[in-house]
Design a protein around this motif. Structure first.
Motif, short mmCIF file in Angstrom:
data_model
loop_
_atom_site.label_atom_id
_atom_site.label_comp_id
_atom_site.label_asym_id
_atom_site.label_seq_id
_atom_site.Cartn_x
_atom_site.Cartn_y
_atom_site.Cartn_z
N ASN A 180 3.02 10.08 5.58
CA ASN A 180 2.15 8.92 5.85
C ASN A 180 0.78 9.11 5.21
O ASN A 180 0.25 8.18 4.59
CB ASN A 180 1.97 8.70 7.35
CG ASN A 180 3.17 8.04 8.00
OD1 ASN A 180 3.53 8.38 9.12
ND2 ASN A 180 3.81 7.12 7.32
N GLU A 181 0.20 10.30 5.36
CA GLU A 181 -1.12 10.58 4.78
C GLU A 181 -1.11 10.46 3.27
O GLU A 181 -2.13 10.12 2.66
CB GLU A 181 -1.59 11.98 5.19
CG GLU A 181 -1.94 12.10 6.67
CD GLU A 181 -2.15 13.53 7.11
OE1 GLU A 181 -2.05 14.48 6.28
OE2 GLU A 181 -2.41 13.74 8.32
N GLU A 182 0.04 10.72 2.65
CA GLU A 182 0.15 10.64 1.20
C GLU A 182 0.56 9.26 0.70
O GLU A 182 0.82 9.07 -0.49
CB GLU A 182 1.13 11.71 0.69
CG GLU A 182 0.61 13.12 0.88
CD GLU A 182 -0.73 13.34 0.20
OE1 GLU A 182 -0.92 12.88 -0.95
OE2 GLU A 182 -1.61 13.98 0.82
N GLY A 183 0.66 8.28 1.61
CA GLY A 183 0.89 6.91 1.19
C GLY A 183 2.33 6.42 1.27
O GLY A 183 2.67 5.40 0.66
N TYR A 184 3.18 7.13 2.00
CA TYR A 184 4.57 6.71 2.16
C TYR A 184 4.77 6.14 3.56
O TYR A 184 4.15 6.61 4.51
CB TYR A 184 5.54 7.88 1.96
CG TYR A 184 5.51 8.42 0.56
CD1 TYR A 184 6.27 7.84 -0.44
CD2 TYR A 184 4.69 9.50 0.24
CE1 TYR A 184 6.23 8.33 -1.74
CE2 TYR A 184 4.64 9.99 -1.05
CZ TYR A 184 5.42 9.41 -2.04
OH TYR A 184 5.37 9.89 -3.31
N ILE A 209 0.81 -1.22 0.00
CA ILE A 209 0.00 0.00 0.00
C ILE A 209 0.85 1.27 0.00
O ILE A 209 0.32 2.37 -0.07
CB ILE A 209 -0.95 0.03 1.22
CG1 ILE A 209 -0.16 0.03 2.53
CG2 ILE A 209 -1.94 -1.12 1.18
CD1 ILE A 209 -1.00 0.32 3.77
N PHE A 210 2.17 1.12 0.07
CA PHE A 210 3.06 2.29 0.17
C PHE A 210 3.69 2.66 -1.17
O PHE A 210 4.06 1.80 -1.96
CB PHE A 210 4.16 2.02 1.21
CG PHE A 210 3.64 1.81 2.59
CD1 PHE A 210 3.09 2.86 3.31
CD2 PHE A 210 3.69 0.56 3.18
CE1 PHE A 210 2.60 2.66 4.59
CE2 PHE A 210 3.21 0.35 4.45
CZ PHE A 210 2.66 1.41 5.17
N LYS A 211 3.88 3.96 -1.36
CA LYS A 211 4.50 4.49 -2.58
C LYS A 211 6.02 4.52 -2.48
O LYS A 211 6.70 4.69 -3.48
CB LYS A 211 4.01 5.92 -2.83
CG LYS A 211 2.52 6.02 -3.05
CD LYS A 211 2.11 7.47 -3.17
CE LYS A 211 0.62 7.61 -3.32
NZ LYS A 211 0.21 9.02 -3.36
#
Length: 156
Positions: free
Chosen positions: A130-134, A103-105
């Protein structure tokens, strides 16, 4: 007058109280170890990159997927202003692994040494990332950072 101990010769020197003197920073790894000081974060990062040369991902060394942004360090005001205009952000993590996984970029790694902790700027930016997917991790040792990378990449 203020008295302080010179870290190298341990002699007392008098310094006017109006003059702010910084303790000299000890960069030599061996000297720091002898003095009982923790390693510099720079040294931890360099050691981590060296170790990552021997961890493989898609037949390439993991070190090929790691990037360091030179945000930290001591800069004069002119250079700091220039870096800010170029987009340098306070609190930006030390290393970025540009591999999307699950799920992480990507994975951001903040290295800390000794008793250092994250700053408010770092915590704020970590929350945004974190909110942006990292995924963001804070590591105090090379071994801890290697384990975080292996866990992220699902490498045993």
């Amino acid at each position: 007058m203020t008295r302080y101990k010179n870290s190298h010769s341990y002699q007392h020197q008098e310094v006017p109280t109006s003059v702010k003197k910084r303790k000299p920073r000890v960069y030599d790894r061996t000297e720091r170890m002898i003095m009982g000081l923790p390693p510099l974060e720079d040294d931890l990062q360099m050691d981590l990159l060296e170790e990552c040369k021997y961890i493989r991902y898609k037949n390439k060394p993991v070190s090929d997927y790691l990037h360091h942004s030179p945000n930290g360090g001591f800069r004069n005001k002119k250079e700091a202003a220039r870096f800010k205009k170029m987009g340098t952000k306070n609190g930006f993590p030390d290393l970025f692994m540009f591999i999307a996984k699950g799920i992480f970029k990507g994975l951001f790694i903040e290295m800390k040494s000794g008793k250092n902790t994250t700053t408010n700027d770092q915590e704020d930016l970590h929350r945004i990332l974190n909110e942006e997917g990292y995924k963001v991790v804070v590591c105090y040792t090379v071994r801890g950072a290697i384990q975080a990378i292996k866990d992220y990449l699902n490498i045993k």
